[in-house]
Write a protein that holds these residues in place. Structure first.
Motif, PDB file in Angstrom:
ATOM      1  N   GLU A  89       0.830  -1.210   0.000  1.00  0.00           N
ATOM      2  CA  GLU A  89       0.000   0.000   0.000  1.00  0.00           C
ATOM      3  C   GLU A  89       0.861   1.255   0.000  1.00  0.00           C
ATOM      4  OE1 GLU A  89      -3.952  -1.655   2.353  1.00  0.00           O
ATOM      5  OE2 GLU A  89      -2.266  -0.893   3.522  1.00  0.00           O
ATOM      6  N   LEU A  90       1.970   1.230   0.733  1.00  0.00           N
ATOM      7  CA  LEU A  90       2.875   2.384   0.736  1.00  0.00           C
ATOM      8  C   LEU A  90       3.474   2.622  -0.642  1.00  0.00           C
ATOM      9  CD1 LEU A  90       4.767   1.912   4.124  1.00  0.00           C
ATOM     10  CD2 LEU A  90       3.127   3.700   3.543  1.00  0.00           C
ATOM     11  N   LYS A  91       3.923   1.561  -1.279  1.00  0.00           N
ATOM     12  CA  LYS A  91       4.508   1.701  -2.621  1.00  0.00           C
ATOM     13  C   LYS A  91       3.475   2.178  -3.635  1.00  0.00           C
ATOM     14  CE  LYS A  91       8.824   0.866  -2.411  1.00  0.00           C
ATOM     15  NZ  LYS A  91       9.761   1.938  -2.723  1.00  0.00           N
ATOM     16  N   MET A  92       2.253   1.676  -3.519  1.00  0.00           N
ATOM     17  CA  MET A  92       1.194   2.121  -4.436  1.00  0.00           C
ATOM     18  C   MET A  92       0.892   3.605  -4.225  1.00  0.00           C
ATOM     19  SD  MET A  92       0.469  -0.290  -6.457  1.00  0.00           S
ATOM     20  CE  MET A  92      -0.973   0.400  -7.208  1.00  0.00           C
ATOM     21  N   GLN A  93       0.871   4.056  -2.974  1.00  0.00           N
ATOM     22  CA  GLN A  93       0.642   5.474  -2.700  1.00  0.00           C
ATOM     23  C   GLN A  93       1.791   6.318  -3.238  1.00  0.00           C
ATOM     24  OE1 GLN A  93      -2.142   6.957  -1.335  1.00  0.00           O
ATOM     25  NE2 GLN A  93      -1.105   8.793  -2.045  1.00  0.00           N
ATOM     26  N   ASP A  96       1.347   6.560  -6.957  1.00  0.00           N
ATOM     27  CA  ASP A  96       0.282   7.518  -7.294  1.00  0.00           C
ATOM     28  C   ASP A  96       0.768   8.952  -7.124  1.00  0.00           C
ATOM     29  OD1 ASP A  96      -1.509   5.521  -7.911  1.00  0.00           O
ATOM     30  OD2 ASP A  96      -2.500   5.544  -5.940  1.00  0.00           O
ATOM     31  N   ASP A  97       1.498   9.220  -6.049  1.00  0.00           N
ATOM     32  CA  ASP A  97       2.040  10.562  -5.824  1.00  0.00           C
ATOM     33  C   ASP A  97       3.011  10.950  -6.931  1.00  0.00           C
ATOM     34  OD1 ASP A  97       0.529  10.659  -3.512  1.00  0.00           O
ATOM     35  OD2 ASP A  97       2.249  10.284  -2.165  1.00  0.00           O
ATOM     36  N   ASP A  98       3.878  10.016  -7.327  1.00  0.00           N
ATOM     37  CA  ASP A  98       4.840  10.285  -8.397  1.00  0.00           C
ATOM     38  C   ASP A  98       4.135  10.569  -9.720  1.00  0.00           C
ATOM     39  OD1 ASP A  98       6.888   9.917  -6.597  1.00  0.00           O
ATOM     40  OD2 ASP A  98       7.419   7.899  -7.303  1.00  0.00           O
ATOM     41  N   VAL A  99       3.088   9.815 -10.028  1.00  0.00           N
ATOM     42  CA  VAL A  99       2.328  10.039 -11.263  1.00  0.00           C
ATOM     43  C   VAL A  99       1.685  11.418 -11.239  1.00  0.00           C
ATOM     44  CG1 VAL A  99       0.290   9.314 -12.573  1.00  0.00           C
ATOM     45  CG2 VAL A  99       1.938   7.607 -11.797  1.00  0.00           C
TER      46      VAL A  99
END
Length: 109
Positions: A89-93, A96-99
């Motif tokens: 979940e941390l990596k997915m967040q 998303d922030d990077d995108v």
């Protein structure tokens, strides 16, 4: 073929790739650190003789890796014990922030 079926096929393929990739990584690690040799030395110390085949150490090591991965990623628990996010979940967040940052930067530029 509708997009839902395509997405499901992609998901299954990615899961298979990740499964084999992680299995390869674990096997490579075990080979690099010489887990088999270590187990042989432990058997020799405890039993006093060479051990051949599959034994208790291999079994418990395999179970331990499986349980460790399951607990670490909190994969199969529908009801979370705490509110802390899992590493996925941390990596997915972060992704998303990077995108979003990239899209905002591209829009300005």
């Amino acid at each position: 073929m509708n997009s839902s079926v395509k997405e499901n096929i992609k998901t299954v393929l990615i899961c298979i790739i990740v499964l084999f990739g992680s299995a390869f990584a674990i096997m490579s690690f075990n080979e690099d650190v010489g887990v088999g040799d270590l187990f042989q030395k432990i058997y020799k110390l405890v039993e006093g003789k060479e051990h051949t085949g599959f034994g208790v150490l291999e079994l418990t090591y395999g179970i331990g890796i499986a349980l460790g991965i399951t607990v670490f990623f909190n994969s199969f628990n529908k009801k979370k014990k705490n509110s802390e996010p899992t590493p996925i979940e941390l990596k997915m967040q972060q992704y998303d922030d990077d995108v979003q940052t990239y899209l905002q930067t591209k829009k300005k530029g």
